[in-house]
Design a protein around this motif. Structure first.
Motif, PDB file in Angstrom:
ATOM      1  N   THR A 108      -4.182   9.188  -2.846  1.00  0.00           N
ATOM      2  CA  THR A 108      -3.226   9.868  -3.023  1.00  0.00           C
ATOM      3  C   THR A 108      -3.063  10.848  -4.040  1.00  0.00           C
ATOM      4  OG1 THR A 108      -1.935   8.196  -1.966  1.00  0.00           O
ATOM      5  CG2 THR A 108      -0.628   9.829  -2.971  1.00  0.00           C
ATOM      6  N   ARG A 109      -3.840  10.368  -5.436  1.00  0.00           N
ATOM      7  CA  ARG A 109      -3.859  10.994  -6.589  1.00  0.00           C
ATOM      8  C   ARG A 109      -4.732  12.283  -6.333  1.00  0.00           C
ATOM      9  NH1 ARG A 109      -8.128  11.452  -9.948  1.00  0.00           N
ATOM     10  NH2 ARG A 109      -7.982  12.015 -12.074  1.00  0.00           N
ATOM     11  N   THR A 110      -5.990  11.930  -5.632  1.00  0.00           N
ATOM     12  CA  THR A 110      -7.034  13.202  -5.467  1.00  0.00           C
ATOM     13  C   THR A 110      -6.042  14.345  -4.540  1.00  0.00           C
ATOM     14  OG1 THR A 110      -8.825  11.884  -5.675  1.00  0.00           O
ATOM     15  CG2 THR A 110      -9.072  13.906  -4.585  1.00  0.00           C
ATOM     16  N   GLU A 146       0.739  -1.112   0.032  1.00  0.00           N
ATOM     17  CA  GLU A 146       0.000  -0.031  -0.029  1.00  0.00           C
ATOM     18  C   GLU A 146       0.764   1.322  -0.012  1.00  0.00           C
ATOM     19  OE1 GLU A 146      -3.096   0.409   2.846  1.00  0.00           O
ATOM     20  OE2 GLU A 146      -3.683  -1.812   2.624  1.00  0.00           O
ATOM     21  N   ILE A 147       1.947   1.236   0.955  1.00  0.00           N
ATOM     22  CA  ILE A 147       2.507   2.497   1.020  1.00  0.00           C
ATOM     23  C   ILE A 147       3.748   2.756  -0.278  1.00  0.00           C
ATOM     24  CG2 ILE A 147       4.650   3.527   2.303  1.00  0.00           C
ATOM     25  CD1 ILE A 147       3.423   2.066   4.750  1.00  0.00           C
ATOM     26  N   VAL A 148       4.359   1.727  -0.628  1.00  0.00           N
ATOM     27  CA  VAL A 148       5.192   1.770  -1.854  1.00  0.00           C
ATOM     28  C   VAL A 148       4.537   2.033  -3.046  1.00  0.00           C
ATOM     29  CG1 VAL A 148       7.171   0.824  -3.055  1.00  0.00           C
ATOM     30  CG2 VAL A 148       7.047   0.477  -0.575  1.00  0.00           C
ATOM     31  N   VAL A 149       3.635   0.877  -3.129  1.00  0.00           N
ATOM     32  CA  VAL A 149       3.090   0.978  -4.857  1.00  0.00           C
ATOM     33  C   VAL A 149       2.043   2.038  -4.849  1.00  0.00           C
ATOM     34  CG1 VAL A 149       1.829  -0.315  -6.500  1.00  0.00           C
ATOM     35  CG2 VAL A 149       3.540  -1.724  -4.975  1.00  0.00           C
ATOM     36  N   GLY A 150       1.237   1.987  -3.710  1.00  0.00           N
ATOM     37  CA  GLY A 150      -0.176   2.856  -3.767  1.00  0.00           C
ATOM     38  C   GLY A 150       0.235   4.348  -3.805  1.00  0.00           C
ATOM     39  N   ILE A 151       1.124   4.583  -2.896  1.00  0.00           N
ATOM     40  CA  ILE A 151       1.517   6.017  -2.940  1.00  0.00           C
ATOM     41  C   ILE A 151       2.367   6.591  -4.145  1.00  0.00           C
ATOM     42  CG2 ILE A 151       3.076   7.763  -1.689  1.00  0.00           C
ATOM     43  CD1 ILE A 151       2.063   6.463   0.753  1.00  0.00           C
ATOM     44  N   ALA A 152       3.075   5.569  -4.642  1.00  0.00           N
ATOM     45  CA  ALA A 152       3.912   5.995  -5.782  1.00  0.00           C
ATOM     46  C   ALA A 152       2.983   6.016  -6.874  1.00  0.00           C
ATOM     47  CB  ALA A 152       4.907   4.794  -6.282  1.00  0.00           C
ATOM     48  N   LEU A 153       2.016   5.142  -7.425  1.00  0.00           N
ATOM     49  CA  LEU A 153       1.121   5.405  -8.423  1.00  0.00           C
ATOM     50  C   LEU A 153       0.236   6.682  -8.189  1.00  0.00           C
ATOM     51  CD1 LEU A 153      -0.158   1.842  -8.985  1.00  0.00           C
ATOM     52  CD2 LEU A 153       1.569   3.019 -10.436  1.00  0.00           C
ATOM     53  N   GLY A 154      -0.149   7.026  -6.862  1.00  0.00           N
ATOM     54  CA  GLY A 154      -0.966   8.031  -6.799  1.00  0.00           C
ATOM     55  C   GLY A 154      -0.103   9.494  -6.982  1.00  0.00           C
ATOM     56  N   VAL A 155       1.111   9.512  -6.662  1.00  0.00           N
ATOM     57  CA  VAL A 155       1.939  10.757  -6.835  1.00  0.00           C
ATOM     58  C   VAL A 155       2.063  10.804  -8.231  1.00  0.00           C
ATOM     59  CG1 VAL A 155       4.297  11.591  -6.571  1.00  0.00           C
ATOM     60  CG2 VAL A 155       3.114  10.524  -4.920  1.00  0.00           C
ATOM     61  N   VAL A 156       2.336   9.890  -9.072  1.00  0.00           N
ATOM     62  CA  VAL A 156       2.557   9.946 -10.715  1.00  0.00           C
ATOM     63  C   VAL A 156       1.331  10.393 -11.234  1.00  0.00           C
ATOM     64  CG1 VAL A 156       3.066   8.678 -12.607  1.00  0.00           C
ATOM     65  CG2 VAL A 156       4.312   7.936 -10.632  1.00  0.00           C
ATOM     66  N   THR A 157       0.227   9.773 -10.868  1.00  0.00           N
ATOM     67  CA  THR A 157      -1.149  10.012 -11.421  1.00  0.00           C
ATOM     68  C   THR A 157      -1.545  11.568 -11.020  1.00  0.00           C
ATOM     69  OG1 THR A 157      -2.365   8.886  -9.646  1.00  0.00           O
ATOM     70  CG2 THR A 157      -1.603   7.949 -11.980  1.00  0.00           C
ATOM     71  N   GLY A 158      -1.291  11.860  -9.804  1.00  0.00           N
ATOM     72  CA  GLY A 158      -1.678  13.129  -9.460  1.00  0.00           C
ATOM     73  C   GLY A 158      -0.845  14.302 -10.026  1.00  0.00           C
ATOM     74  N   LEU A 159       0.228  14.106 -10.212  1.00  0.00           N
ATOM     75  CA  LEU A 159       1.127  15.105 -11.042  1.00  0.00           C
ATOM     76  C   LEU A 159       0.751  15.183 -12.502  1.00  0.00           C
ATOM     77  CD1 LEU A 159       4.459  14.678  -9.309  1.00  0.00           C
ATOM     78  CD2 LEU A 159       2.945  16.284  -8.768  1.00  0.00           C
ATOM     79  N   ARG A 160       0.232  14.143 -12.940  1.00  0.00           N
ATOM     80  CA  ARG A 160       0.240  13.842 -14.411  1.00  0.00           C
ATOM     81  C   ARG A 160      -1.551  13.647 -14.885  1.00  0.00           C
ATOM     82  NH1 ARG A 160       4.867  12.236 -13.449  1.00  0.00           N
ATOM     83  NH2 ARG A 160       6.403  12.512 -14.765  1.00  0.00           N
ATOM     84  N   ARG A 161      -2.275  14.556 -14.074  1.00  0.00           N
ATOM     85  CA  ARG A 161      -3.657  14.636 -14.063  1.00  0.00           C
ATOM     86  C   ARG A 161      -4.313  14.482 -15.330  1.00  0.00           C
ATOM     87  NH1 ARG A 161      -8.025  16.904  -9.639  1.00  0.00           N
ATOM     88  NH2 ARG A 161      -9.874  15.696 -10.284  1.00  0.00           N
ATOM     89  N   GLY A 162      -5.098  13.761 -16.108  1.00  0.00           N
ATOM     90  CA  GLY A 162      -5.575  13.975 -17.498  1.00  0.00           C
ATOM     91  C   GLY A 162      -4.753  13.431 -18.236  1.00  0.00           C
ATOM     92  N   ARG A 163      -3.644  12.791 -18.094  1.00  0.00           N
ATOM     93  CA  ARG A 163      -2.634  12.439 -19.099  1.00  0.00           C
ATOM     94  C   ARG A 163      -3.019  10.791 -19.033  1.00  0.00           C
ATOM     95  NH1 ARG A 163       3.053  15.274 -18.113  1.00  0.00           N
ATOM     96  NH2 ARG A 163       2.130  17.380 -18.251  1.00  0.00           N
ATOM     97  N   PRO A 164      -2.816  10.032 -20.360  1.00  0.00           N
ATOM     98  CA  PRO A 164      -3.171   8.655 -20.268  1.00  0.00           C
ATOM     99  C   PRO A 164      -2.545   7.823 -19.385  1.00  0.00           C
ATOM    100  CG  PRO A 164      -2.101   9.655 -22.490  1.00  0.00           C
ATOM    101  CD  PRO A 164      -1.964  10.766 -21.503  1.00  0.00           C
ATOM    102  N   VAL A 165      -1.590   8.198 -18.524  1.00  0.00           N
ATOM    103  CA  VAL A 165      -1.076   7.308 -17.657  1.00  0.00           C
ATOM    104  C   VAL A 165      -2.047   7.400 -16.380  1.00  0.00           C
ATOM    105  CG1 VAL A 165       0.516   9.103 -16.560  1.00  0.00           C
ATOM    106  CG2 VAL A 165       0.701   6.867 -16.023  1.00  0.00           C
ATOM    107  N   ASP A 166      -2.657   8.606 -16.417  1.00  0.00           N
ATOM    108  CA  ASP A 166      -3.476   8.690 -15.204  1.00  0.00           C
ATOM    109  C   ASP A 166      -4.779   8.117 -15.289  1.00  0.00           C
ATOM    110  OD1 ASP A 166      -4.879   9.873 -13.084  1.00  0.00           O
ATOM    111  OD2 ASP A 166      -5.619  11.445 -14.365  1.00  0.00           O
TER     112      ASP A 166
END
Length: 307
Positions: free
Chosen positions: A193-195, A108-128
């Motif tokens: 995390t993304r939100t 949860e911490i490593v994968v969940g937060i990492a994916l949340g940060v990546v998608t939160g910084l790139r909101r609206g893009r294909p990776v998100d």
């Protein structure tokens, strides 16, 4: 801080008593535990009376609860119907479930937060969009389906893991079961995390840090991520107890003899001492985890102070 901790500890006492009383009442109305001891045949009246006297089931319910709580504070959680002390069952079950929970929390911490940060910084893009669809699928699929599918593919078809976990239940054997246990919570951590990242990215302190010429990595890790983790920490803290108590399905699939396995056996055999004893410890885990989460708020946000 010290006064706040003492006040919270005092508040935990009535919560603990109320929760254990509720569980005690609920477990004792599940059915007749003596009938479970006798198997398929009905107990004769003399045997039933002797068993009720032996396990203290002939006393009023309120007296049974007071006796149980008095024993709990001395470290005695009673005896299971097979004659084994509940503390021995806990000694063998809790270390296994704790290791399984640690693996799940790390996912949860490593994968969940990492994916949340990546998608939160790139909101609206294909990776998100891709991560959002993936987490939605994970949330929609029941845990037992995910567990059986991974067990079939990784354990039976491809032979990468053992289909069943051994009695030692080492960390290496618990990686896949831990991923199954954490799958739904990991998806929620990612979305939460993304939100939080996407909302705080537009805050004044982030724009100020960028305007001052601070490196992007420092702005994200020292300012943006730190303030965005408060709701995530809240979720993960409350999820610790839920993972330990809700591992029944995962432990059954991978034959893990942990807390979930013992709770399942206790409910199946109407073993009230086992069920109430394990749930009592899980209530303490919930309370301590919530206290630690509240204290961690001050570490993440220096503006938070406890009187």
């Amino acid at each position: 801080m010290g006064r706040y901790v003492i006040r919270r500890l005092l508040q935990m006492i009535p919560v603990f008593i109320g929760a254990t009383l509720l569980i005690f009442l609920m477990v004792n109305v599940m059915g007749d535990p003596i009938a479970g001891l006798c198997g398929d045949r009905q107990c004769d009246p003399a045997t039933a009376a002797q068993l009720k006297k032996e396990f203290g089931l002939d006393k009023p319910l309120w007296q049974q609860y007071l006796t149980y709580m008095g024993n709990v504070f001395t470290g005695d959680f009673g005896t299971a119907f097979n004659g084994q002390p509940v503390t021995e069952l806990m000694a063998s079950a809790f270390p296994v479930t704790i290791r399984l929970t640690i693996v799940a929390i790390l996912f949860e911490i490593v994968v969940g937060i990492a994916l949340g940060v990546v998608t939160g910084l790139r909101r609206g893009r294909p990776v998100d969009t891709g991560v959002l669809l993936f987490t939605l699928v994970v949330i929609s699929v029941p845990t037992f389906v995910t567990g059986l599918l991974l067990q079939l593919l990784l354990g039976v078809e491809w032979g990468w893991i053992k289909p069943s976990v051994s009695t030692e239940a080492t960390f290496g054997e618990l990686i896949v079961p831990g991923l199954v246990l954490a799958s739904v919570s990991l998806a929620y951590v990612t979305r939460l995390t993304r939100t939080s990242i996407a909302e705080n990215k537009r805050s004044d302190y982030v724009r100020t840090g960028v305007a001052k010429g601070l490196p992007r990595r420092r702005v994200v890790t020292r300012h943006l991520l730190r303030n965005s983790l408060i709701p995530v920490v809240t979720f993960i803290g409350t999820d610790i107890g839920a993972l330990m108590g809700g591992a029944i399905v995962t432990e059954r699939i991978f034959n893990i003899h942990g807390v979930g396995f013992q709770l399942y056996q206790g409910i199946l055999r109407q073993n009230t001492q086992t069920v109430v004893g394990f749930v009592t410890v899980l209530v303490l885990v919930f309370l301590v985890a919530n206290l630690l989460v509240d204290l961690l708020y001050a570490v993440l946000d220096p503006r938070i102070r406890y009187a």
